[in-house]
Design a protein around this motif. Structure first.
Motif, short mmCIF file in Angstrom:
data_model
loop_
_atom_site.label_atom_id
_atom_site.label_comp_id
_atom_site.label_asym_id
_atom_site.label_seq_id
_atom_site.Cartn_x
_atom_site.Cartn_y
_atom_site.Cartn_z
N GLN A 21 41.48 53.31 38.23
CA GLN A 21 40.35 53.21 38.91
C GLN A 21 39.75 51.62 39.20
OE1 GLN A 21 38.50 56.10 36.37
NE2 GLN A 21 37.92 57.27 38.02
N VAL A 22 40.12 51.33 37.65
CA VAL A 22 39.61 49.63 37.87
C VAL A 22 40.38 48.87 38.97
CG1 VAL A 22 39.60 47.45 36.49
CG2 VAL A 22 38.71 49.70 35.44
N GLY A 23 41.72 48.74 38.91
CA GLY A 23 42.66 48.31 39.97
C GLY A 23 41.83 48.37 41.33
N GLU A 24 41.64 49.71 41.65
CA GLU A 24 41.27 50.25 42.83
C GLU A 24 39.83 49.20 43.36
OE1 GLU A 24 38.71 52.60 45.63
OE2 GLU A 24 38.54 52.66 43.54
N LYS A 25 38.87 49.28 42.42
CA LYS A 25 37.55 48.79 42.58
C LYS A 25 37.76 47.22 42.92
CE LYS A 25 33.92 50.81 39.92
NZ LYS A 25 33.30 50.65 38.65
N ILE A 26 38.76 46.75 41.88
CA ILE A 26 38.68 45.08 42.08
C ILE A 26 39.46 44.87 43.40
CG2 ILE A 26 40.43 43.38 41.21
CD1 ILE A 26 40.15 44.24 38.49
N SER A 27 40.36 45.61 43.99
CA SER A 27 40.95 45.21 45.22
C SER A 27 39.57 45.35 46.19
CB SER A 27 41.88 46.19 45.81
OG SER A 27 42.88 46.34 44.64
N ARG A 28 38.74 46.37 45.93
CA ARG A 28 37.68 46.50 47.14
C ARG A 28 36.81 45.34 47.08
NH1 ARG A 28 34.95 51.85 45.84
NH2 ARG A 28 33.40 51.18 47.42
N VAL A 29 36.43 44.84 45.69
CA VAL A 29 35.51 43.86 45.52
C VAL A 29 36.16 42.36 46.17
CG1 VAL A 29 34.16 42.56 44.18
CG2 VAL A 29 34.19 44.82 43.84
N ALA A 57 27.01 50.21 48.58
CA ALA A 57 25.79 48.96 48.78
C ALA A 57 26.01 47.83 47.58
CB ALA A 57 24.57 49.67 48.51
N ALA A 58 26.43 48.63 46.54
CA ALA A 58 26.72 47.45 45.37
C ALA A 58 27.77 46.42 45.77
CB ALA A 58 26.76 48.15 44.10
N ILE A 59 28.80 46.87 46.24
CA ILE A 59 29.97 46.15 46.35
C ILE A 59 29.72 45.17 47.46
CG2 ILE A 59 32.62 46.22 47.15
CD1 ILE A 59 32.72 48.55 45.31
N ASP A 60 29.20 45.65 48.54
CA ASP A 60 28.66 44.76 49.61
C ASP A 60 27.91 43.67 49.21
OD1 ASP A 60 29.97 46.31 51.26
OD2 ASP A 60 28.55 47.17 52.34
N PHE A 61 26.89 43.96 48.45
CA PHE A 61 26.12 43.12 47.97
C PHE A 61 26.48 41.91 46.89
CE2 PHE A 61 23.59 42.14 43.59
CZ PHE A 61 22.36 41.48 44.41
N SER A 62 27.63 42.60 46.25
CA SER A 62 28.21 41.57 45.25
C SER A 62 28.96 40.54 45.82
CB SER A 62 28.98 42.15 44.12
OG SER A 62 30.24 42.88 44.95
N ALA A 63 29.57 41.00 47.17
CA ALA A 63 30.53 40.00 47.70
C ALA A 63 29.96 38.73 48.22
CB ALA A 63 31.02 40.67 49.02
N GLY A 64 28.57 38.90 48.59
CA GLY A 64 28.16 37.32 49.01
C GLY A 64 27.52 36.62 47.79
N LEU A 65 27.41 37.08 46.79
CA LEU A 65 26.56 36.47 45.79
C LEU A 65 27.11 36.24 44.43
CD1 LEU A 65 23.55 35.57 44.71
CD2 LEU A 65 23.34 38.06 44.35
N VAL A 66 27.76 37.30 43.86
CA VAL A 66 28.18 37.13 42.13
C VAL A 66 29.29 36.38 41.93
CG1 VAL A 66 26.87 39.48 42.10
CG2 VAL A 66 29.54 39.23 41.84
N ASP A 67 29.28 35.68 40.69
CA ASP A 67 30.43 35.18 40.24
C ASP A 67 31.47 36.04 39.60
OD1 ASP A 67 29.19 32.29 40.87
OD2 ASP A 67 27.98 32.73 39.36
N LYS A 68 30.75 36.91 38.88
CA LYS A 68 31.74 37.99 38.08
C LYS A 68 31.24 39.27 38.14
CE LYS A 68 33.43 36.21 34.22
NZ LYS A 68 34.67 35.84 34.69
#
Ligand SMILES: Cc1cc2nc3c(=O)[nH]c(=O)nc-3n(C[C@H](O)[C@H](O)[C@H](O)COP(=O)(O)O)c2cc1C
Length: 389
Positions: free
Chosen positions: A208-216, A187-198
């Motif tokens: 793990q960080v690389g995987e998260k960055i790819s998803r975002v 839910a957080a990643i969906d939310f961030s996609a349309g709104l956040v700058d960073k």
């Protein structure tokens, strides 16, 4: 020029619930104190940090008020200040944010903190289950952004209503201060996609960080947007690797197994945050297996909620580890270390020269045409350095 050539944007941290030298112990504790926070902010301002994160929560000083206070005694430092949707209306937060940006002359960065503890949120009058908090936050920021960017909002949502809301005095930064955000659930990643700058992540392993960055990145691209990335880490930097590991051991040397068990129980029962669960999963409360990836030490997360890992090592070692994160797409670091005043100096003096961060001002000349030798002068005059035999 490769993408890792650009120096990291490096922020420090204001420990607004208190500070200390030993985790899980009352020895050498420093209580929350505005004078001490000012010392940390002024040191950060002069040492080359671009900003400071001010956390939010029931145990912390109120972040907007503290930032306004610290802005008055600093010159260039930015303030990453949390908005927790639901603790006040979007119109009220828009006024807070705009005024803070104005009184600090454009030094506000916004951090969206949706919250990961149902019991803490209940104390603030927020009773939404985990995923619905993001649906609520989404409506909240439609109103907040409209107000802060255009001065006007009209909204009839499921959670938020604002009729003919106005903001008369706009922020200094246009169209608005940048928006940062951390949250690891779907839910957080969906939310961030349309709104956040960073998008911000706590200090997980590079994999793990690389995987998260790819998803975002993918989620943002699906909405035709680009997001940049930051990481929140503690640092234990010393002149040698051995000294750094000794300092890490010392930090938890007064921490009892009972205190660890109580903290872990607290995380299990009081938090529904996916990000927090990922931090706990790095060590599962076991103090024997804390180096979870080369030089990434999970000892802090044995008792501290939120950011629980530190990069440990010599300046060269830590710089190399940071370059690995940079290569994945990280361009911002939000750093801290215990205690925060001394460690702000250590990180700046030892690590910054390795990663290309320079002082934000030209130091005054210490002597005509000579290199300054500390301890080599006094009232009888300066002496020249001789190499130690
Ligand atoms: C860099 C960073 C800073 C955060 N700061 C705070 C904070 O000040 N207060 C707080 O309650 N949560 C803070 N959080 C937690 C998240 O905002 C979020 O509320 C929580 O982890 C729930 O997210 P999830 O279940 O989607 O992972 C922070 C997270 C990150 C990554």
């Amino acid at each position: 020029m490769t993408k890792t050539d650009k120096p990291l944007d490096f922020l420090w941290f204001i420990p607004s619930s208190g500070d200390g030298s030993y985790l899980g112990s009352d020895a050498l504790n420093r209580p929350a104190d505005p004078g001490y926070f000012r010392e940390i902010a002024q040191a950060s301002d002069r040492l080359g940090y671009s900003g400071v994160l001010i956390p939010t929560g029931a145990a912390c000083e109120e972040a907007f008020i503290l930032a306004a206070n610290l802005a008055a005694s600093t010159e260039r430092l930015k303030f990453l200040v949390a908005i927790r949707p639901g603790t006040a209306s979007p119109a009220y937060y828009a006024r807070l944010a705009s005024t803070l940006d104005r009184v600090s002359n454009g030094r506000l960065l916004l951090n969206i903190v949706v919250g990961g503890s149902a019991s803490e949120l209940a104390g603030d009058g927020i009773f939404l289950p985990h995923d619905e908090r993001y649906a609520h936050a989404d409506e909240f920021f439609q109103v907040f952004n409209s107000l802060i960017e255009t001065g006007h909002a009209d909204f009839d949502g499921q959670y938020i209503k604002a009729h003919n809301a106005t903001l008369t005095l706009p922020p200094v930064q246009e169209p608005r201060p940048p928006i940062y955000f951390g949250g690891s659930s779907d839910a957080a990643i969906d939310f961030s996609a349309g709104l956040v700058d960073k998008y911000l992540t706590w200090g997980e392993t590079p994999e793990q960080v690389g995987e998260k960055i790819s998803r975002v990145r993918a989620a943002a691209a699906a909405q035709g947007r680009e997001v940049t990335f930051g990481i929140r880490l503690h640092f234990i930097v010393r002149e040698t690797d051995d000294e750094a590991w000794e300092a890490a051991d010392r930090l938890i040397s007064r921490l009892s197994d009972d205190t660890i068990a109580a903290a872990q129980e607290n995380f299990r029962t009081r938090s529904d945050s996916v990000g927090q669960a990922r931090m706990v999963a790095l060590h599962n409360g076991d103090r024997r297996k804390l180096e979870v990836s080369p030089n990434l030490w999970a000892g802090i997360g044995l008792v501290r909620s939120g950011a629980g890992t530190a990069l440990v090592g010599s300046p060269q070692t830590v710089a190399a580890r940071l370059r690995e994160y940079q290569a994945l797409g990280i361009d911002t670091v939000i750093a801290s270390g215990y205690p925060h005043l001394e460690e702000a100096y250590r990180v700046a003096e030892l690590l910054f020269p390795e990663i290309g961060i320079t002082l934000p001002y030209k130091p005054l000349r210490s002597a005509f045409g000579e290199k300054h030798v500390f301890g080599g002068g006094g009232h009888l005059g300066n002496i020249k350095a001789k190499s130690a035999s």
